[in-house]
Scaffold this motif. Structure first.
Motif, PDB file in Angstrom:
ATOM      1  N   UNK A   7       0.894  -1.077   0.082  1.00  0.00           N
ATOM      2  CA  UNK A   7      -0.037  -0.002   0.057  1.00  0.00           C
ATOM      3  C   UNK A   7       0.837   1.403   0.057  1.00  0.00           C
ATOM      4  N   UNK A   8       2.178   1.190   0.732  1.00  0.00           N
ATOM      5  CA  UNK A   8       2.945   2.545   0.570  1.00  0.00           C
ATOM      6  C   UNK A   8       3.403   2.689  -0.642  1.00  0.00           C
ATOM      7  N   UNK A   9       3.544   1.557  -1.680  1.00  0.00           N
ATOM      8  CA  UNK A   9       4.367   1.628  -2.888  1.00  0.00           C
ATOM      9  C   UNK A   9       2.989   1.954  -4.000  1.00  0.00           C
ATOM     10  N   UNK A  10       1.909   1.681  -3.736  1.00  0.00           N
ATOM     11  CA  UNK A  10       0.793   2.179  -4.314  1.00  0.00           C
ATOM     12  C   UNK A  10       0.480   3.721  -4.542  1.00  0.00           C
ATOM     13  N   UNK A  11       0.503   3.854  -3.007  1.00  0.00           N
ATOM     14  CA  UNK A  11       0.388   5.221  -2.642  1.00  0.00           C
ATOM     15  C   UNK A  11       1.518   6.380  -3.203  1.00  0.00           C
ATOM     16  N   UNK A  12       2.582   5.908  -3.228  1.00  0.00           N
ATOM     17  CA  UNK A  12       3.893   6.452  -3.951  1.00  0.00           C
ATOM     18  C   UNK A  12       3.768   6.755  -5.352  1.00  0.00           C
ATOM     19  N   UNK A  13       3.328   5.657  -5.822  1.00  0.00           N
ATOM     20  CA  UNK A  13       3.092   5.663  -7.461  1.00  0.00           C
ATOM     21  C   UNK A  13       1.986   6.599  -7.918  1.00  0.00           C
ATOM     22  N   UNK A  14       0.808   6.380  -7.024  1.00  0.00           N
ATOM     23  CA  UNK A  14      -0.442   7.296  -7.578  1.00  0.00           C
ATOM     24  C   UNK A  14      -0.024   8.830  -7.183  1.00  0.00           C
ATOM     25  N   UNK A  15       0.694   9.153  -6.187  1.00  0.00           N
ATOM     26  CA  UNK A  15       1.276  10.454  -6.056  1.00  0.00           C
ATOM     27  C   UNK A  15       2.115  10.998  -6.895  1.00  0.00           C
ATOM     28  N   UNK A  16       3.166  10.273  -7.494  1.00  0.00           N
ATOM     29  CA  UNK A  16       4.101  10.528  -8.564  1.00  0.00           C
ATOM     30  C   UNK A  16       3.342  10.964  -9.731  1.00  0.00           C
ATOM     31  N   UNK A  18       0.136  11.657 -10.208  1.00  0.00           N
ATOM     32  CA  UNK A  18      -0.855  12.725  -9.976  1.00  0.00           C
ATOM     33  C   UNK A  18      -0.111  13.804  -9.845  1.00  0.00           C
ATOM     34  N   UNK A  19       1.155  14.078  -9.831  1.00  0.00           N
ATOM     35  CA  UNK A  19       1.771  15.083  -9.608  1.00  0.00           C
ATOM     36  C   UNK A  19       2.307  15.717 -10.894  1.00  0.00           C
ATOM     37  N   UNK A  20       2.768  14.459 -11.642  1.00  0.00           N
ATOM     38  CA  UNK A  20       3.632  14.506 -12.842  1.00  0.00           C
ATOM     39  C   UNK A  20       2.567  14.919 -14.102  1.00  0.00           C
ATOM     40  N   UNK A  29      -4.491  13.199  -4.822  1.00  0.00           N
ATOM     41  CA  UNK A  29      -5.462  12.815  -3.690  1.00  0.00           C
ATOM     42  C   UNK A  29      -5.626  11.476  -3.120  1.00  0.00           C
ATOM     43  N   UNK A  30      -5.929  10.860  -4.004  1.00  0.00           N
ATOM     44  CA  UNK A  30      -6.256   9.187  -3.611  1.00  0.00           C
ATOM     45  C   UNK A  30      -4.867   8.655  -3.294  1.00  0.00           C
ATOM     46  N   UNK A  31      -3.817   8.840  -3.674  1.00  0.00           N
ATOM     47  CA  UNK A  31      -2.503   8.495  -3.206  1.00  0.00           C
ATOM     48  C   UNK A  31      -2.316   8.874  -1.706  1.00  0.00           C
ATOM     49  N   UNK A  32      -2.614  10.386  -1.564  1.00  0.00           N
ATOM     50  CA  UNK A  32      -2.503  10.675  -0.120  1.00  0.00           C
ATOM     51  C   UNK A  32      -3.467  10.073   0.937  1.00  0.00           C
TER      52      UNK A  32
END
Length: 57
Positions: A7-16, A18-20, A29-32
């Protein structure tokens, strides 16, 4: 522990992503949200983990 790290890895990928990527702020937001829920899950799991489990033979 594997679920926590996954789940940490999924949140990190979604955050990257979503930002990029322009226009996909909702992924950030979903990653956070996933990260916060994962930390709450880990805190409750590690807090309860102190008890000794009885082995039935």
């Amino acid at each position: 522990m594997v679920l926590f790290l996954l789940l940490i890895l999924v949140a990190l990928v979604l955050g990257i992503v979503g930002f990029a990527v322009h226009g996909l702020l909702f992924l950030l937001i979903i990653g956070a949200v996933v990260l916060v829920l994962d930390l709450v899950y880990a805190a409750t799991r590690f807090r309860r983990g102190g008890r000794k489990h009885r082995i039935v033979r």
